[in-house]
Design a protein around this motif. Structure first.
Motif, PDB file in Angstrom:
ATOM      1  N   GLY A 154      43.285  23.718  29.222  1.00 40.60           N
ATOM      2  CA  GLY A 154      42.750  22.390  28.937  1.00 40.60           C
ATOM      3  C   GLY A 154      43.754  21.433  28.339  1.00 40.60           C
ATOM      4  O   GLY A 154      43.481  20.248  28.223  1.00 40.60           O
ATOM      5  N   GLY A 155      44.928  21.913  27.966  1.00 50.50           N
ATOM      6  CA  GLY A 155      45.925  21.022  27.358  1.00 50.50           C
ATOM      7  C   GLY A 155      46.792  20.348  28.412  1.00 50.50           C
ATOM      8  O   GLY A 155      46.493  20.395  29.609  1.00 50.50           O
ATOM      9  N   PHE A 156      47.865  19.735  27.960  1.00 54.04           N
ATOM     10  CA  PHE A 156      48.758  19.045  28.891  1.00 54.04           C
ATOM     11  C   PHE A 156      49.390  20.047  29.859  1.00 54.04           C
ATOM     12  O   PHE A 156      49.781  21.142  29.459  1.00 54.04           O
ATOM     13  N   TYR A 157      49.467  19.661  31.129  1.00 50.29           N
ATOM     14  CA  TYR A 157      50.085  20.513  32.143  1.00 50.29           C
ATOM     15  C   TYR A 157      50.784  19.604  33.152  1.00 50.29           C
ATOM     16  O   TYR A 157      50.581  18.385  33.135  1.00 50.29           O
ATOM     17  N   ARG A 158      51.605  20.208  34.020  1.00 50.52           N
ATOM     18  CA  ARG A 158      52.260  19.410  35.061  1.00 50.52           C
ATOM     19  C   ARG A 158      51.524  19.605  36.374  1.00 50.52           C
ATOM     20  O   ARG A 158      51.651  20.656  37.018  1.00 50.52           O
ATOM     21  N   GLY A 174      52.841  19.927  47.007  1.00 49.75           N
ATOM     22  CA  GLY A 174      53.085  21.084  46.154  1.00 49.75           C
ATOM     23  C   GLY A 174      54.115  20.816  45.069  1.00 49.75           C
ATOM     24  O   GLY A 174      54.313  21.637  44.180  1.00 49.75           O
ATOM     25  N   ALA A 175      54.773  19.658  45.142  1.00 47.44           N
ATOM     26  CA  ALA A 175      55.791  19.321  44.132  1.00 47.44           C
ATOM     27  C   ALA A 175      55.108  18.937  42.821  1.00 47.44           C
ATOM     28  O   ALA A 175      54.068  18.280  42.829  1.00 47.44           O
ATOM     29  N   LYS A 176      55.717  19.374  41.732  1.00 52.17           N
ATOM     30  CA  LYS A 176      55.143  19.039  40.421  1.00 52.17           C
ATOM     31  C   LYS A 176      55.485  17.598  40.040  1.00 52.17           C
ATOM     32  O   LYS A 176      56.602  17.135  40.287  1.00 52.17           O
ATOM     33  N   LEU A 177      54.541  16.901  39.446  1.00 49.00           N
ATOM     34  CA  LEU A 177      54.791  15.549  38.951  1.00 49.00           C
ATOM     35  C   LEU A 177      55.776  15.597  37.793  1.00 49.00           C
ATOM     36  O   LEU A 177      55.814  16.583  37.056  1.00 49.00           O
TER      37      LEU A 177
END
Ligand code: AKG
Ligand code: FE2
Length: 189
Positions: free
Chosen positions: A4-8, A14-17
């Motif tokens: 539930g916390g910050f994630y990418r 499929g590329a991460k922000l």
């Protein structure tokens, strides 16, 4: 951070922000949009804090003093983005909310805390024709009415300021070096 916390988040390819994100009130994700209630870690978004709602309402009321045509908005979602130095957000439109609200131009309220950001915006995807504004800690940006569907993005985060240069709010909250953005919107219409 834990569930539930910050994630990418990842985009469709499929590329991460290049930022960390979490939602309040309602879940939004670059791929599943508003379709899911739970993240893949099983968490549901925490409720939208009352303080966020009143912040958005007060900001809109203040803006309406200068711009009578700006519609009111009652937020039910907040997307919180955290940018470290070097992070950014590509050009996009915020247009996954209910079309009735988009068509009526219900405003987006965007609050910046921490390091400054170069924010690009305009009615075109052509980067050369976009306007640029520096968003500094404490700034509140509102876009609504005919500008509700503008293209916008964060080109870069300015290099970290020394401690003395940081605003009082950052010192008081103990925010780590970076930029926090709260984007408040009304999904339901
Ligand atoms: O960080 C910002 O200033 C913009 C955030 C944004 O556009 C978004 O989350 O959709
Ligand atoms: Fe956006």
């Amino acid at each position: 951070m834990g569930p539930g916390g910050f994630y990418r988040p990842s985009n469709r390819s499929g590329a991460k922000l290049r930022l960390h994100m979490m939602c309040f009130g309602r879940l939004w994700d670059p791929v599943t949009k508003y379709e899911k209630s739970y993240r893949s870690d099983g968490s549901a978004p925490p409720p939208l804090p009352y303080e966020f709602i009143s912040l958005a309402e007060n900001a809109i009321e203040d803006a309406q003093l200068h711009m009578k045509l700006l519609p009111s908005m009652l937020p039910d979602i907040c997307v919180a983005n955290f940018y470290s130095y070097g992070d950014r957000l590509g050009l996009h439109q915020d247009c996954d909310e209910h079309v009735g609200g988009l068509d009526r131009g219900l405003p987006v309220v965007s609050v910046s805390i921490g390091e400054s950001a170069e924010f690009l915006y305009g009615h075109t995807r052509d980067e050369n024709k976009l306007e640029k504004v520096l968003l500094e800690s404490g700034d509140v940006l509102i876009f609504g009415g005919k500008s509700r569907r503008i293209f916008h993005g964060v080109r870069r985060i300015l290099p970290p300021l020394d401690y003395i240069g940081l605003s009082q709010v950052v010192k008081e909250t103990g925010l780590i070096s970076g930029r926090l953005n709260l984007t408040l919107k009304q999904f339901q219409f």
